[in-house]
Write a protein that holds these residues in place. Structure first.
Motif, PDB file in Angstrom:
ATOM      1  N   ILE A  68       0.859  -1.180   0.000  1.00  0.00           N
ATOM      2  CA  ILE A  68       0.000   0.000   0.000  1.00  0.00           C
ATOM      3  C   ILE A  68       0.898   1.234   0.000  1.00  0.00           C
ATOM      4  O   ILE A  68       1.973   1.238   0.598  1.00  0.00           O
ATOM      5  CB  ILE A  68      -0.991   0.037   1.192  1.00  0.00           C
ATOM      6  CG1 ILE A  68      -0.290  -0.119   2.536  1.00  0.00           C
ATOM      7  CG2 ILE A  68      -2.087  -0.997   1.005  1.00  0.00           C
ATOM      8  CD1 ILE A  68      -1.215   0.021   3.751  1.00  0.00           C
ATOM      9  N   ALA A  69       0.465   2.255  -0.714  1.00  0.00           N
ATOM     10  CA  ALA A  69       1.184   3.529  -0.773  1.00  0.00           C
ATOM     11  C   ALA A  69       0.181   4.629  -0.472  1.00  0.00           C
ATOM     12  O   ALA A  69      -0.898   4.677  -1.069  1.00  0.00           O
ATOM     13  CB  ALA A  69       1.806   3.733  -2.153  1.00  0.00           C
ATOM     14  N   SER A  70       0.545   5.497   0.478  1.00  0.00           N
ATOM     15  CA  SER A  70      -0.390   6.550   0.880  1.00  0.00           C
ATOM     16  C   SER A  70      -0.162   7.824   0.076  1.00  0.00           C
ATOM     17  O   SER A  70       0.972   8.224  -0.188  1.00  0.00           O
ATOM     18  CB  SER A  70      -0.278   6.827   2.375  1.00  0.00           C
ATOM     19  OG  SER A  70       0.999   7.318   2.710  1.00  0.00           O
ATOM     20  N   VAL A  71      -1.290   8.430  -0.314  1.00  0.00           N
ATOM     21  CA  VAL A  71      -1.288   9.672  -1.085  1.00  0.00           C
ATOM     22  C   VAL A  71      -2.291  10.636  -0.458  1.00  0.00           C
ATOM     23  O   VAL A  71      -3.151  10.234   0.329  1.00  0.00           O
ATOM     24  CB  VAL A  71      -1.663   9.422  -2.571  1.00  0.00           C
ATOM     25  CG1 VAL A  71      -0.612   8.552  -3.257  1.00  0.00           C
ATOM     26  CG2 VAL A  71      -3.040   8.787  -2.700  1.00  0.00           C
ATOM     27  N   ASP A  72      -2.178  11.917  -0.808  1.00  0.00           N
ATOM     28  CA  ASP A  72      -3.116  12.916  -0.278  1.00  0.00           C
ATOM     29  C   ASP A  72      -4.497  12.796  -0.900  1.00  0.00           C
ATOM     30  O   ASP A  72      -5.502  12.998  -0.239  1.00  0.00           O
ATOM     31  CB  ASP A  72      -2.588  14.333  -0.517  1.00  0.00           C
ATOM     32  CG  ASP A  72      -1.461  14.704   0.423  1.00  0.00           C
ATOM     33  OD1 ASP A  72      -1.476  14.248   1.587  1.00  0.00           O
ATOM     34  OD2 ASP A  72      -0.548  15.433  -0.017  1.00  0.00           O
ATOM     35  N   ASN A  73      -4.524  12.492  -2.197  1.00  0.00           N
ATOM     36  CA  ASN A  73      -5.772  12.460  -2.943  1.00  0.00           C
ATOM     37  C   ASN A  73      -5.653  11.380  -4.008  1.00  0.00           C
ATOM     38  O   ASN A  73      -4.667  11.341  -4.740  1.00  0.00           O
ATOM     39  CB  ASN A  73      -5.996  13.835  -3.590  1.00  0.00           C
ATOM     40  CG  ASN A  73      -7.322  13.958  -4.275  1.00  0.00           C
ATOM     41  OD1 ASN A  73      -7.771  13.050  -4.973  1.00  0.00           O
ATOM     42  ND2 ASN A  73      -7.966  15.099  -4.093  1.00  0.00           N
TER      43      ASN A  73
END
Length: 179
Positions: A68-73
């Motif tokens: 999983i990779a977290s992004v703002d949007n």
């Protein structure tokens, strides 16, 4: 039993279920992929984590590295398709969901990685990590989960969707304990 011998390889045909004994090479494969992802995606992602069964020492798993990779949007996925495709990930428009965007890597005959872009600090980020950490820390839960996975892999060797759905109740129960 659908377990294969302990090889250092990753990859599985799309839609199939075959478990392999835990392999420490999975953690190394994730670390190597994390470096490639960070180089390709840069500041577009906040963090990248290894989740799923390959991230849990001692647990048999489908030999596919879940990330999983977290992004703002999530809308940023449009800008990341090119860099991800250059790393071998496939963009599938039907895998753009409200809470995540899914990119498999490798040919359909040998998927090696599953990447999900998720919103930073969302349940899509927290829950897989919480599940991973809880199962890592509780050998009895890990053993119980493995028994279920092995039974389901025998029942659904060519139906990954049914295999995954049949694990839902136990995953929810484990998540209830982990909270």
């Amino acid at each position: 039993m659908p377990m294969t011998g302990g090889s250092n390889s990753i990859g599985l045909k799309r839609g199939t279920v075959q478990l392999a004994p835990y392999d420490p090479a999975w953690a190394r494969a994730f670390q190597e992929e994390r470096v490639r992802l960070k180089a390709a995606l840069g500041s577009s992602v906040h963090d990248i984590a290894h989740v799923g069964s390959t991230s849990i020492p001692g647990l048999a798993a489908k030999p596919i590295i879940d990330i999983i990779a977290s992004v703002d949007n999530l809308a940023i996925y449009r800008q990341l398709v090119g860099p991800l495709e250059s790393l071998g990930y496939e963009f599938m428009p039907e895998r753009v969901f409200e809470d995540r965007v899914f990119f498999p890597k490798g040919p359909r005959e040998n998927r090696t990685h599953h990447l999900s872009l998720v919103i930073k600090d969302s349940a899509g980020w927290r829950d897989p990590i919480r599940f991973r950490d809880y199962v890592r820390a509780h050998e009895d839960v890990r053993a119980e989960y493995q028994v279920l996975k092995e039974a389901l892999a025998v029942q659904y060797p060519n139906d990954r969707a049914s295999y995954t759905k049949a694990k839902d109740a136990m995953i929810k129960e484990i998540m209830g304990r982990a909270v």
